[in-house]
Design an enzyme around this catalytic site. Structure first.
Site, mmCIF file in Angstrom:
data_model
loop_
_atom_site.group_PDB
_atom_site.id
_atom_site.type_symbol
_atom_site.label_atom_id
_atom_site.label_comp_id
_atom_site.label_asym_id
_atom_site.label_seq_id
_atom_site.Cartn_x
_atom_site.Cartn_y
_atom_site.Cartn_z
ATOM 1 N N ASP A 30 0.858 -1.194 0.000
ATOM 2 C CA ASP A 30 0.000 0.000 0.000
ATOM 3 C C ASP A 30 0.892 1.243 0.000
ATOM 4 O OD1 ASP A 30 -3.225 0.310 1.230
ATOM 5 O OD2 ASP A 30 -1.968 2.095 0.957
ATOM 6 N N ALA A 72 -5.953 -1.814 -4.508
ATOM 7 C CA ALA A 72 -5.319 -0.504 -4.668
ATOM 8 C C ALA A 72 -5.934 0.236 -5.854
ATOM 9 C CB ALA A 72 -3.818 -0.681 -4.885
ATOM 10 N N THR A 115 -16.790 -2.936 -9.197
ATOM 11 C CA THR A 115 -17.840 -2.065 -8.651
ATOM 12 C C THR A 115 -19.102 -2.086 -9.507
ATOM 13 O OG1 THR A 115 -18.406 0.271 -8.349
ATOM 14 C CG2 THR A 115 -16.630 -0.169 -9.850
ATOM 15 N N TYR A 139 -14.160 6.721 -13.165
ATOM 16 C CA TYR A 139 -13.879 5.714 -12.136
ATOM 17 C C TYR A 139 -14.449 4.355 -12.573
ATOM 18 C CZ TYR A 139 -14.717 2.879 -8.014
ATOM 19 O OH TYR A 139 -14.786 1.829 -7.146
ATOM 20 N N PHE A 167 -21.739 -3.416 -4.466
ATOM 21 C CA PHE A 167 -22.705 -2.323 -4.411
ATOM 22 C C PHE A 167 -22.173 -1.367 -3.330
ATOM 23 C CE2 PHE A 167 -25.751 -2.979 -7.743
ATOM 24 C CZ PHE A 167 -25.174 -4.102 -8.297
ATOM 25 N N HIS A 187 -18.867 9.643 1.589
ATOM 26 C CA HIS A 187 -19.892 8.595 1.619
ATOM 27 C C HIS A 187 -20.998 8.892 2.623
ATOM 28 C CE1 HIS A 187 -16.498 6.429 -0.261
ATOM 29 N NE2 HIS A 187 -17.485 6.050 -1.056
ATOM 30 N N PHE A 206 -28.839 14.632 -1.287
ATOM 31 C CA PHE A 206 -28.668 15.033 -2.683
ATOM 32 C C PHE A 206 -29.836 14.552 -3.542
ATOM 33 C CE2 PHE A 206 -23.878 14.734 -1.738
ATOM 34 C CZ PHE A 206 -23.826 16.062 -1.358
ATOM 35 N N GLY A 282 -24.343 12.562 -11.832
ATOM 36 C CA GLY A 282 -23.880 11.191 -12.059
ATOM 37 C C GLY A 282 -24.475 10.145 -11.136
HETATM 38 N N1 UDP Z 1 -25.605 11.065 -0.578
HETATM 39 C C1 UDP Z 1 -26.283 12.128 0.005
HETATM 40 N N2 UDP Z 1 -25.569 13.004 0.776
HETATM 41 C C2 UDP Z 1 -24.231 12.867 1.004
HETATM 42 C C3 UDP Z 1 -23.548 11.766 0.410
HETATM 43 C C4 UDP Z 1 -24.281 10.894 -0.380
HETATM 44 O O1 UDP Z 1 -27.490 12.292 -0.176
HETATM 45 O O2 UDP Z 1 -23.646 13.710 1.683
HETATM 46 C C5 UDP Z 1 -26.364 10.103 -1.397
HETATM 47 C C6 UDP Z 1 -25.835 9.952 -2.803
HETATM 48 O O3 UDP Z 1 -26.461 10.871 -3.660
HETATM 49 C C7 UDP Z 1 -26.223 8.506 -3.118
HETATM 50 C C8 UDP Z 1 -26.181 7.803 -1.756
HETATM 51 O O4 UDP Z 1 -26.232 8.850 -0.788
HETATM 52 O O5 UDP Z 1 -27.542 8.438 -3.579
HETATM 53 C C9 UDP Z 1 -24.930 6.999 -1.544
HETATM 54 O O6 UDP Z 1 -23.811 7.828 -1.859
HETATM 55 P P1 UDP Z 1 -22.330 7.422 -1.510
HETATM 56 O O7 UDP Z 1 -21.461 8.573 -1.897
HETATM 57 O O8 UDP Z 1 -22.249 6.935 -0.099
HETATM 58 O O9 UDP Z 1 -22.036 6.158 -2.426
HETATM 59 P P2 UDP Z 1 -22.179 5.980 -4.033
HETATM 60 O O10 UDP Z 1 -23.583 5.491 -4.268
HETATM 61 O O11 UDP Z 1 -21.867 7.271 -4.679
HETATM 62 O O12 UDP Z 1 -21.178 4.907 -4.322
#
Ligand code: UDP
Length: 323
Positions: A30, A72, A115, A139, A167, A187, A206, A282
């Site tokens: 790492d 990684a 992923t 990504y 997931f 996250h 969001f 996205g």
């Molecule tokens: N999300 C949110 N507010 C945050 C971070 C994430 O509403 O501050 C939402 C995001 O739009 C998605 C879900 O939570 O629908 C999971 O997002 P995360 O970034 O944890 O994982 P991803 O699905 O992008 O891999």
């Protein structure tokens, strides 16, 4: 000996732990850019970067490696859109270095951390492995490229692989000694817990106008310990002559952002202030995976499937980490 690249990171460190619980010896490789040396509580840590082919050779010469678990990678979707070079270079080019070393030193098995972002916006739900993979960000594209490279390396050099398409990895080790810790943190669950702990003022939701049951995005949260278990089973499968292939790893159930916030309020007993924001670019409205293939072929079944358990373990870790 198992080589775990990225084994100081969130998911890699949990797999490193479970490899030890299953009697394997490991060497973690790492660069510690995003990983944490204190997360490597099992095996040997070798600090190095996959871009450094001399250092990589040293590792393959020093240890008698039977298989590679490859974690990684950079994994910030938003950053990958702004700086695709960083993602294609680190995730794709550096993986080629790793695969070439494996071919050179005759290491035959690789478990690759892929992923659900390789599917993009899925045609149907739940997502099954045969669905079209059309990623919507660099990504996801970088991970899909590696999947394709693995197929070709398998055909040409008899390198055996399992691609595990996660997931939403979540939760922490039930024993509480390792868990999720990203800088910056983007996250949902760690941010919700930070709001619960008072380390943040609120959690931003969001998007509230998605075509879902409550208007917020739905994701399939899968406990990191369940992911770890699938990795061990994938290695056993390859060692027993299983055909190189890909598996979805999810719970086949989704939780909306608002549902996760509500559950977190219950688990933590804290008030969590939600602030409604625009959609994040996205984000597909719903991502839920079918893991029937992993169940059928690997005999894998998640043990910590419900969101409450995931949140309980993540909260326990958050509190330990904080103090
Ligand atoms: N999300 C949110 N507010 C945050 C971070 C994430 O509403 O501050 C939402 C995001 O739009 C998605 C879900 O939570 O629908 C999971 O997002 P995360 O970034 O944890 O994982 P991803 O699905 O992008 O891999």
């Amino acid at each position: 000996m198992i080589l775990v690249t990225g084994g100081a990171g969130y998911i890699g460190s949990h797999i490193n732990k479970m490899l030890h619980q299953n009697g394997y010896e490991t060497v973690v490789f790492d660069n510690l850019v995003y990983g944490h040396s204190e997360a490597v509580k099992w095996g040997t840590l070798e600090i190095g970067d996959l871009a450094d082919t001399n250092r990589l050779e040293e590792i393959f010469l020093k240890y008698d490696i039977d298989a590679v678990f490859h974690f990684a990678a950079y994994a910030y979707v938003g950053e990958s859109v702004k700086n695709p070079h960083k993602y294609y270079n680190n995730n794709v080019v550096n993986t080629l270095h790793l695969l070439d070393a494996m071919v050179k030193y005759n290491v035959k098995h690789i478990i690759f951390s892929s992923t659900c972002a390789t599917y993009g916006v899925p045609e149907e739900l739940p997502v099954i492995e045969e669905m079209r993979q059309t990623p919507i960000n660099p990504y996801g594209a970088s991970k899909l490229m590696i999947e394709r490279i693995l197929e070709d390396y398998h055909r040409a050099y008899e390198l055996n692989y399992c691609c595990l398409r996660y997931f939403n990895a979540a939760g922490a080790s039930p024993e509480g000694e390792i868990g999720e810790s990203h800088t910056p943190e983007t996250h949902l669950i760690p941010l919700i817990l930070a709001a619960a702990a008072g380390d943040r003022d609120n959690i931003k939701v969001f998007g509230t106008d998605y075509p879902t049951r409550d208007g917020s995005c739905i994701r399939d949260y899968i406990h990191v310990t369940d992911l770890a278990d699938a990795h061990i089973k994938a290695l056993d499968y390859l060692k027993n002559g299983g055909k190189s292939t890909s598996f979805n790893l999810g719970n086949c159930t989704g939780s909306s952002v608002l549902e996760v916030i509500r559950a977190a309020k219950e688990i933590t007993g804290k008030d969590i202030r939600a602030v409604f924001e625009e959609r994040r670019r996205g984000d597909p409205p719903i991502l839920v995976g079918s893991a029937k293939k992993a169940e059928r072929v690997l005999g894998w079944k998640p043990q910590y499937g419900d969101i409450d358990t995931i949140l309980e373990h993540a909260w326990k870790w958050y509190c330990i980490k904080r103090y």
